[in-house]
Scaffold this motif. Structure first.
Motif, PDB file in Angstrom:
ATOM      1  N   GLU A   1      51.094 -19.204 -48.682  1.00 17.59           N
ATOM      2  CA  GLU A   1      50.977 -19.703 -47.319  1.00 17.59           C
ATOM      3  C   GLU A   1      50.298 -18.698 -46.428  1.00 17.59           C
ATOM      4  O   GLU A   1      50.574 -18.140 -45.346  1.00 17.59           O
ATOM      5  N   VAL A   2      49.114 -18.687 -46.733  1.00 15.47           N
ATOM      6  CA  VAL A   2      47.912 -17.816 -46.030  1.00 15.47           C
ATOM      7  C   VAL A   2      47.628 -18.805 -44.655  1.00 15.47           C
ATOM      8  O   VAL A   2      47.458 -17.810 -43.702  1.00 15.47           O
ATOM      9  N   ARG A   3      47.748 -20.075 -44.637  1.00 17.23           N
ATOM     10  CA  ARG A   3      47.581 -20.791 -43.711  1.00 17.23           C
ATOM     11  C   ARG A   3      46.173 -20.681 -42.822  1.00 17.23           C
ATOM     12  O   ARG A   3      46.100 -20.747 -41.702  1.00 17.23           O
ATOM     13  N   TRP A   4      45.146 -20.314 -43.525  1.00 19.21           N
ATOM     14  CA  TRP A   4      43.863 -20.359 -43.313  1.00 19.21           C
ATOM     15  C   TRP A   4      43.423 -21.690 -43.374  1.00 19.21           C
ATOM     16  O   TRP A   4      43.500 -22.369 -44.464  1.00 19.21           O
ATOM     17  N   THR A   5      42.414 -22.102 -42.667  1.00 20.39           N
ATOM     18  CA  THR A   5      41.492 -23.575 -42.870  1.00 20.39           C
ATOM     19  C   THR A   5      40.472 -22.965 -43.562  1.00 20.39           C
ATOM     20  O   THR A   5      39.687 -22.070 -43.756  1.00 20.39           O
ATOM     21  N   GLY A   6      39.714 -23.937 -44.303  1.00 18.66           N
ATOM     22  CA  GLY A   6      38.671 -23.894 -45.216  1.00 18.66           C
ATOM     23  C   GLY A   6      38.692 -23.190 -46.391  1.00 18.66           C
ATOM     24  O   GLY A   6      39.977 -22.621 -46.835  1.00 18.66           O
ATOM     25  N   ALA A   7      37.672 -22.482 -46.851  1.00 20.74           N
ATOM     26  CA  ALA A   7      37.763 -21.659 -48.138  1.00 20.74           C
ATOM     27  C   ALA A   7      36.483 -20.795 -48.058  1.00 20.74           C
ATOM     28  O   ALA A   7      35.548 -21.068 -47.438  1.00 20.74           O
ATOM     29  N   GLY A   8      36.764 -19.711 -48.658  1.00 16.28           N
ATOM     30  CA  GLY A   8      35.681 -18.494 -48.767  1.00 16.28           C
ATOM     31  C   GLY A   8      36.133 -17.247 -49.040  1.00 16.28           C
ATOM     32  O   GLY A   8      37.265 -17.133 -49.749  1.00 16.28           O
ATOM     33  N   SER A   9      35.538 -16.246 -48.683  1.00 15.02           N
ATOM     34  CA  SER A   9      35.874 -14.829 -48.973  1.00 15.02           C
ATOM     35  C   SER A   9      35.540 -14.108 -47.821  1.00 15.02           C
ATOM     36  O   SER A   9      34.671 -14.304 -46.925  1.00 15.02           O
ATOM     37  N   ILE A  10      36.082 -12.937 -47.489  1.00 10.73           N
ATOM     38  CA  ILE A  10      36.234 -12.146 -46.215  1.00 10.73           C
ATOM     39  C   ILE A  10      36.535 -10.850 -46.693  1.00 10.73           C
ATOM     40  O   ILE A  10      37.270 -10.710 -47.310  1.00 10.73           O
ATOM     41  N   ILE A  11      35.817  -9.884 -46.141  1.00 11.85           N
ATOM     42  CA  ILE A  11      36.258  -8.302 -46.186  1.00 11.85           C
ATOM     43  C   ILE A  11      36.978  -7.975 -44.938  1.00 11.85           C
ATOM     44  O   ILE A  11      36.613  -8.045 -43.949  1.00 11.85           O
ATOM     45  N   LEU A  12      38.114  -7.527 -45.451  1.00 12.02           N
ATOM     46  CA  LEU A  12      39.079  -6.966 -44.510  1.00 12.02           C
ATOM     47  C   LEU A  12      39.377  -5.501 -44.644  1.00 12.02           C
ATOM     48  O   LEU A  12      40.189  -5.121 -45.539  1.00 12.02           O
ATOM     49  N   GLY A  13      38.618  -4.600 -43.854  1.00 11.51           N
ATOM     50  CA  GLY A  13      38.781  -3.508 -44.048  1.00 11.51           C
ATOM     51  C   GLY A  13      38.170  -2.930 -45.481  1.00 11.51           C
ATOM     52  O   GLY A  13      36.790  -3.218 -45.747  1.00 11.51           O
TER      53      GLY A  13
ATOM     54  N   LEU B   1      39.257 -10.785 -49.566  1.00 15.74           N
ATOM     55  CA  LEU B   1      40.100 -11.735 -49.753  1.00 15.74           C
ATOM     56  C   LEU B   1      39.567 -13.021 -49.955  1.00 15.74           C
ATOM     57  O   LEU B   1      38.325 -13.313 -49.404  1.00 15.74           O
ATOM     58  N   ILE B   2      39.691 -13.704 -51.106  1.00 15.28           N
ATOM     59  CA  ILE B   2      39.343 -15.064 -51.431  1.00 15.28           C
ATOM     60  C   ILE B   2      40.291 -16.014 -51.169  1.00 15.28           C
ATOM     61  O   ILE B   2      41.417 -15.562 -51.194  1.00 15.28           O
ATOM     62  N   PHE B   3      40.015 -17.166 -50.250  1.00 16.22           N
ATOM     63  CA  PHE B   3      41.180 -18.005 -49.981  1.00 16.22           C
ATOM     64  C   PHE B   3      40.656 -19.419 -49.877  1.00 16.22           C
ATOM     65  O   PHE B   3      39.711 -19.693 -49.962  1.00 16.22           O
ATOM     66  N   SER B   4      41.736 -20.256 -49.971  1.00 13.90           N
ATOM     67  CA  SER B   4      41.481 -21.602 -49.831  1.00 13.90           C
ATOM     68  C   SER B   4      42.312 -22.313 -49.122  1.00 13.90           C
ATOM     69  O   SER B   4      43.752 -22.174 -49.258  1.00 13.90           O
ATOM     70  N   GLY B   5      42.064 -23.265 -48.240  1.00 11.82           N
ATOM     71  CA  GLY B   5      43.061 -23.932 -47.550  1.00 11.82           C
ATOM     72  C   GLY B   5      42.676 -25.384 -47.099  1.00 11.82           C
ATOM     73  O   GLY B   5      41.357 -25.696 -47.581  1.00 11.82           O
ATOM     74  N   GLU B   6      43.200 -26.070 -46.365  1.00  2.73           N
ATOM     75  CA  GLU B   6      42.910 -27.432 -45.889  1.00  2.73           C
ATOM     76  C   GLU B   6      42.441 -27.406 -44.670  1.00  2.73           C
ATOM     77  O   GLU B   6      42.122 -26.378 -44.096  1.00  2.73           O
ATOM     78  N   HIS B   7      42.574 -28.591 -43.661  1.00  3.99           N
ATOM     79  CA  HIS B   7      41.945 -28.623 -42.369  1.00  3.99           C
ATOM     80  C   HIS B   7      43.138 -28.243 -41.250  1.00  3.99           C
ATOM     81  O   HIS B   7      42.777 -27.918 -40.179  1.00  3.99           O
ATOM     82  N   THR B   8      44.420 -28.140 -41.516  1.00  2.65           N
ATOM     83  CA  THR B   8      45.451 -27.664 -40.773  1.00  2.65           C
ATOM     84  C   THR B   8      45.775 -26.379 -41.171  1.00  2.65           C
ATOM     85  O   THR B   8      45.692 -25.890 -42.298  1.00  2.65           O
TER      86      THR B   8
ATOM     87  N   GLU C   1      48.376 -24.971 -42.507  1.00  4.13           N
ATOM     88  CA  GLU C   1      49.431 -25.339 -43.337  1.00  4.13           C
ATOM     89  C   GLU C   1      48.940 -24.607 -44.636  1.00  4.13           C
ATOM     90  O   GLU C   1      48.221 -24.897 -45.111  1.00  4.13           O
ATOM     91  N   ARG C   2      50.227 -24.367 -45.447  1.00  2.00           N
ATOM     92  CA  ARG C   2      49.797 -23.737 -46.937  1.00  2.00           C
ATOM     93  C   ARG C   2      48.981 -22.948 -47.057  1.00  2.00           C
ATOM     94  O   ARG C   2      48.879 -21.772 -46.044  1.00  2.00           O
ATOM     95  N   GLY C   3      47.948 -23.137 -47.852  1.00  2.00           N
ATOM     96  CA  GLY C   3      46.845 -22.085 -48.054  1.00  2.00           C
ATOM     97  C   GLY C   3      47.144 -21.132 -49.038  1.00  2.00           C
ATOM     98  O   GLY C   3      48.245 -20.797 -49.277  1.00  2.00           O
ATOM     99  N   ILE C   4      46.220 -20.562 -49.642  1.00  2.00           N
ATOM    100  CA  ILE C   4      46.230 -19.768 -50.689  1.00  2.00           C
ATOM    101  C   ILE C   4      45.177 -18.663 -50.911  1.00  2.00           C
ATOM    102  O   ILE C   4      44.175 -18.655 -50.342  1.00  2.00           O
ATOM    103  N   GLY C   5      45.501 -17.518 -51.586  1.00  3.69           N
ATOM    104  CA  GLY C   5      44.513 -16.417 -51.587  1.00  3.69           C
ATOM    105  C   GLY C   5      44.631 -15.381 -52.483  1.00  3.69           C
ATOM    106  O   GLY C   5      46.051 -15.258 -53.194  1.00  3.69           O
ATOM    107  N   ILE C   6      43.984 -14.482 -52.818  1.00  3.79           N
ATOM    108  CA  ILE C   6      43.789 -13.290 -53.598  1.00  3.79           C
ATOM    109  C   ILE C   6      43.200 -12.151 -52.939  1.00  3.79           C
ATOM    110  O   ILE C   6      42.205 -12.552 -52.473  1.00  3.79           O
ATOM    111  N   LEU C   7      43.793 -11.111 -52.801  1.00  5.12           N
ATOM    112  CA  LEU C   7      43.455  -9.935 -52.184  1.00  5.12           C
ATOM    113  C   LEU C   7      43.080  -8.817 -53.162  1.00  5.12           C
ATOM    114  O   LEU C   7      43.827  -8.506 -53.985  1.00  5.12           O
ATOM    115  N   PHE C   8      41.830  -8.384 -53.100  1.00 10.11           N
ATOM    116  CA  PHE C   8      41.358  -7.341 -54.094  1.00 10.11           C
ATOM    117  C   PHE C   8      40.989  -6.101 -53.288  1.00 10.11           C
ATOM    118  O   PHE C   8      40.521  -6.024 -52.432  1.00 10.11           O
TER     119      PHE C   8
END
Length: 126
Positions: free
Chosen positions: A13-25, A29-36, A38-45
């Motif tokens: 339930e990440v709820r981010w659109t698109g897919a990719g990776s981002i550095i947060l501090g 985070l790698i993530f995958s979502g759709e166009h809205t 809703e839902r969405g998934i990720g893994i935080l390292f």
């Protein structure tokens, strides 16, 4: 109070659109979502785990794969978020197809870890 040390954290339930990776501090985070949103998934390292991150592959808003370079064997992590048991059969079948697709990104000689939210329902059926 002692802090909990988490190297890899699965997210649903990440709820981010698109897919990719981002550095947060200090985390990646790698993530995958759709166009809205809703839902969405990720893994935080954490920093140490992110150093081993070889590649990642977004499958859908319900599945993502991360490949970690390790010794003696590499590790493939598949993070999923299943539809609930009252979802349409088409959606459930699509989810299982996405798991099979994700498994295809992990080599047979690698260690594979499948983790996620499998959305079980409990209680009396009405």
């Amino acid at each position: 109070m002692e802090r909990m040390k988490i190297n890899i954290l699965r997210l649903a339930e990440v709820r981010w659109t698109g897919a990719g990776s981002i550095i947060l501090g200090s985390k990646t985070l790698i993530f995958s979502g759709e166009h809205t949103h809703e839902r969405g998934i990720g893994i935080l390292f954490d920093v140490a785990a992110a150093k081993s991150l070889g590649s990642s592959c977004p499958i859908s808003d319900r599945a993502v794969v991360a490949k970690l370079v390790a010794k003696p064997l590499n590790l493939g992590i598949i993070q999923v978020h299943a539809p609930t048991s009252d979802s349409e059969d088409v959606e459930v079948e699509k989810f299982y197809e996405e798991i099979e697709k994700a498994k295809g990104y992990v080599k047979s000689q690698d260690i594979m870890g499948l983790m996620g939210d499998f959305n079980a329902k409990v209680g009396m059926k009405e």
